[in-house]
Motif scaffolding. Sequence first.
Motif, PDB file in Angstrom:
ATOM      1  N   ILE A 119       0.551  -0.958   0.186  1.00 16.87           N
ATOM      2  CA  ILE A 119      -0.312   0.014  -0.431  1.00 16.87           C
ATOM      3  C   ILE A 119       0.834   1.441   0.042  1.00 16.87           C
ATOM      4  N   PRO A 120       1.161   1.978  -1.418  1.00 17.47           N
ATOM      5  CA  PRO A 120       1.901   3.176  -1.204  1.00 17.47           C
ATOM      6  C   PRO A 120       0.583   4.934  -1.128  1.00 17.47           C
ATOM      7  N   ALA A 131      -6.673   8.606   4.548  1.00 16.03           N
ATOM      8  CA  ALA A 131      -7.976   7.456   3.659  1.00 16.03           C
ATOM      9  C   ALA A 131      -8.125   6.463   2.753  1.00 16.03           C
ATOM     10  N   GLN A 132      -7.211   7.343   1.860  1.00 10.70           N
ATOM     11  CA  GLN A 132      -6.634   5.966   1.084  1.00 10.70           C
ATOM     12  C   GLN A 132      -6.206   4.951   1.581  1.00 10.70           C
ATOM     13  N   VAL A 133      -5.700   5.013   2.389  1.00 11.29           N
ATOM     14  CA  VAL A 133      -4.829   3.995   3.305  1.00 11.29           C
ATOM     15  C   VAL A 133      -5.713   3.180   3.517  1.00 11.29           C
ATOM     16  N   THR A 134      -6.183   3.812   4.483  1.00  7.70           N
ATOM     17  CA  THR A 134      -7.845   2.869   5.369  1.00  7.70           C
ATOM     18  C   THR A 134      -8.163   2.010   3.901  1.00  7.70           C
ATOM     19  N   ALA A 170      -3.898   4.444  14.675  1.00  9.88           N
ATOM     20  CA  ALA A 170      -4.552   3.827  15.884  1.00  9.88           C
ATOM     21  C   ALA A 170      -5.706   4.357  15.248  1.00  9.88           C
ATOM     22  N   HIS A 171      -5.468   5.294  13.874  1.00 12.19           N
ATOM     23  CA  HIS A 171      -6.980   5.531  12.809  1.00 12.19           C
ATOM     24  C   HIS A 171      -7.121   4.830  12.405  1.00 12.19           C
ATOM     25  N   ILE A 172      -6.325   3.869  11.880  1.00  6.76           N
ATOM     26  CA  ILE A 172      -6.078   2.682  10.866  1.00  6.76           C
ATOM     27  C   ILE A 172      -7.108   1.371  11.951  1.00  6.76           C
TER      28      ILE A 172
END
Length: 262
Positions: A119-120, A131-134, A170-172
């Motif tokens: 995941i870049p 948001a994109q990574v999540t 923590a967000h993820i």
Amino acid sequence: MLVLRSLLFNVLFYANLSIWLVFIALPSLLLPKRALLAIAVAWAHSSLWLMKVVAGTDYEVTGRENIPATGGMIVAAKHQSFWETFVLVTIFRDPVFILKRELTWIPLFGWCLMKLRMIPVDRGGKARALAQVTRRAKTELRDKGRQLLIFPEGTRRPPGAPPAYKFGVAHIYGELGLPCVPVGLNSGLYWPRRKFLRRPGTIRLEILPPIASGLDKAAFHAELQERIETSSDRLLAVGRAELAARGLDPMANTADRLRQQG
């Protein structure tokens, strides 16, 4: 002798990496992802063998029983050197990294990263990038049961440096609703960042019991930092004692200077 062995190891390490990329990984880009992953694991083992034989640096992993047997999970590890970026691949069955998107632009190496569905992330994108990574992480972990390997501090930190944990992990964790496996280590004593020295001894990595899903993000963030730092500090003390017995403790001079200043 330390300098010569370190120099020889570095030459052989990058030569070995180049050979695997050009002659083995490149043709495997036409094969399924699992074949390329098996090759990545084999290369990692070959690098560990070189490190043991040439640099005199072995490693020890404890706590494998703490890895959940099934399902997706987050693996949050201390980050002190390049070493853990490939060792973790040998421990978890189907890992996925969050990494700088610039790495995917490197010929051969970047192609392999994309084939492995890493995941870049655009570090300058901030909220949009997170948001994109999540979204990608949800697909890879929830739907495919993979293990997300993440370094909560975002970059390598020297042994003994004050912790600098980012809130992104923590967000993820809050968005994915999956358990998180903390990992402590002391690799920076033996493979220090931005230096070519490779010190002999035993790198230690400890896999800790998972943090269950469902915690408040702030509570999770504090718990994760406490667990990783406690483990890493303990392993750091063991490693320093080992290196001190050989007259190779890299932190001794720093500690002496701090005492003198105090």
